[in-house]
Design a protein around this motif. Sequence first.
Motif, PDB file in Angstrom:
ATOM      1  N   UNK A   1       3.298  -1.592  22.228  1.00  0.00           N
ATOM      2  CA  UNK A   1       3.122  -2.921  22.814  1.00  0.00           C
ATOM      3  C   UNK A   1       3.404  -4.037  21.825  1.00  0.00           C
ATOM      4  N   UNK A   2       3.396  -3.752  20.536  1.00  0.00           N
ATOM      5  CA  UNK A   2       3.632  -4.779  19.527  1.00  0.00           C
ATOM      6  C   UNK A   2       5.122  -5.113  19.448  1.00  0.00           C
ATOM      7  N   UNK A   3       5.467  -6.418  19.487  1.00  0.00           N
ATOM      8  CA  UNK A   3       6.856  -6.837  19.393  1.00  0.00           C
ATOM      9  C   UNK A   3       7.282  -6.872  17.929  1.00  0.00           C
ATOM     10  N   UNK A   4       8.534  -6.520  17.690  1.00  0.00           N
ATOM     11  CA  UNK A   4       9.082  -6.552  16.343  1.00  0.00           C
ATOM     12  C   UNK A   4       9.291  -7.995  15.896  1.00  0.00           C
ATOM     13  N   UNK A   5       8.842  -8.319  14.684  1.00  0.00           N
ATOM     14  CA  UNK A   5       9.002  -9.682  14.173  1.00  0.00           C
ATOM     15  C   UNK A   5      10.479 -10.018  14.014  1.00  0.00           C
ATOM     16  N   UNK A   6      11.282  -9.048  13.648  1.00  0.00           N
ATOM     17  CA  UNK A   6      12.707  -9.285  13.461  1.00  0.00           C
ATOM     18  C   UNK A   6      13.373  -9.700  14.760  1.00  0.00           C
ATOM     19  N   UNK A   7      12.863  -9.212  15.863  1.00  0.00           N
ATOM     20  CA  UNK A   7      13.440  -9.568  17.157  1.00  0.00           C
ATOM     21  C   UNK A   7      12.916 -10.870  17.712  1.00  0.00           C
TER      22      UNK A   7
ATOM     23  N   UNK B   1      14.170 -12.349  25.802  1.00  0.00           N
ATOM     24  CA  UNK B   1      15.089 -11.645  24.899  1.00  0.00           C
ATOM     25  C   UNK B   1      15.860 -12.667  24.070  1.00  0.00           C
ATOM     26  N   UNK B   2      15.538 -12.769  22.811  1.00  0.00           N
ATOM     27  CA  UNK B   2      16.196 -13.725  21.933  1.00  0.00           C
ATOM     28  C   UNK B   2      17.562 -13.256  21.473  1.00  0.00           C
ATOM     29  N   UNK B   3      17.821 -11.975  21.576  1.00  0.00           N
ATOM     30  CA  UNK B   3      19.098 -11.425  21.125  1.00  0.00           C
ATOM     31  C   UNK B   3      20.125 -11.304  22.250  1.00  0.00           C
ATOM     32  N   UNK B   4      19.752 -11.705  23.441  1.00  0.00           N
ATOM     33  CA  UNK B   4      20.654 -11.458  24.568  1.00  0.00           C
ATOM     34  C   UNK B   4      20.535 -12.569  25.618  1.00  0.00           C
TER      35      UNK B   4
ATOM     36  N   UNK C   1      24.521 -14.406  23.888  1.00  0.00           N
ATOM     37  CA  UNK C   1      24.280 -15.116  22.635  1.00  0.00           C
ATOM     38  C   UNK C   1      23.041 -14.548  21.955  1.00  0.00           C
ATOM     39  N   UNK C   2      23.163 -14.290  20.650  1.00  0.00           N
ATOM     40  CA  UNK C   2      22.060 -13.777  19.838  1.00  0.00           C
ATOM     41  C   UNK C   2      21.466 -14.940  19.049  1.00  0.00           C
ATOM     42  N   UNK C   3      20.268 -15.381  19.451  1.00  0.00           N
ATOM     43  CA  UNK C   3      19.630 -16.519  18.789  1.00  0.00           C
ATOM     44  C   UNK C   3      18.995 -16.151  17.453  1.00  0.00           C
TER      45      UNK C   3
END
Length: 264
Positions: free
Chosen positions: A16-22, A184-187, A203-205
């Motif tokens: 459930x934890x989101x990756x900080x890198x993402x 989704x910050x990468x998509x 677009x990948x933010x």
Amino acid sequence: MINRCVLLLIVLFIVSCASQKGMVYFQPKEKNSDIEDVIIKQSYLSKIQSGDILNIEVFSLSPQANEMFNVFPQTESQQSQNQNSNSTELAPAIGFLVDKDGTVTLPLAGKVHIANLSTEQASDSITKRLQLYLMQPNVTVRVVNFKISVLGEVSKPSVYTIANGRITLPEALSLAGDLTIYGKRRNVLLIREENNKRAFVRIDLTKRDFFDSVYYYLKPNDIIYVEPSRGKVISSGTAVQVLPIVISSLTLLVLGYYYISNVK
């Protein structure tokens, strides 16, 4: 049995934890070089297109001639009210319409072709035409129907009117209250209609090279869609809603079994 339950809870927490890198925007290419001086490779120049509605203001030594043009102006306060309104009904833009052939029909000047010109170039073109009829005309041109749509996993999805005719993708997302934790910050999907074609761009933010993209600056009628992450889809499912109840029941059963075993 207890160890297995504990292990199950740990696994669920990790998943459930989101990756900080993402989650972090505009990350550097190299991990240890956060400070960069990057040359700006592009500049924004908005061009007038067919279907644009223009606020054209003309000032000359003839007040009567000025009134023929300046009957449609929309003030900054009116634009601000339209943009900040909570109503879902869009206020109609008022001004001179650019026809399909790229021309605008004006008093005295007649038809003036201004498609694919900037607002400054259009002002110069109209000024030259009006010099035949007016003394020392001064013309300002502004697009008043510059709108963008922001949808999906943002705090305030809506259609936004851009008063100054210039906006970037990060600014548009800021207007919409930024992405939610599930976005989704990468998509991020950008949909743009141009030259009778519809482009779908991903677009990948999280990457800084996005600032050099031709899609960094938005154009009128662009649509931004932020997709929900897998976590949002899972969290909205029935299984996840029932899972805490199941885990609580299993925990009670295990504790009861452990208690009865020790009593015996």
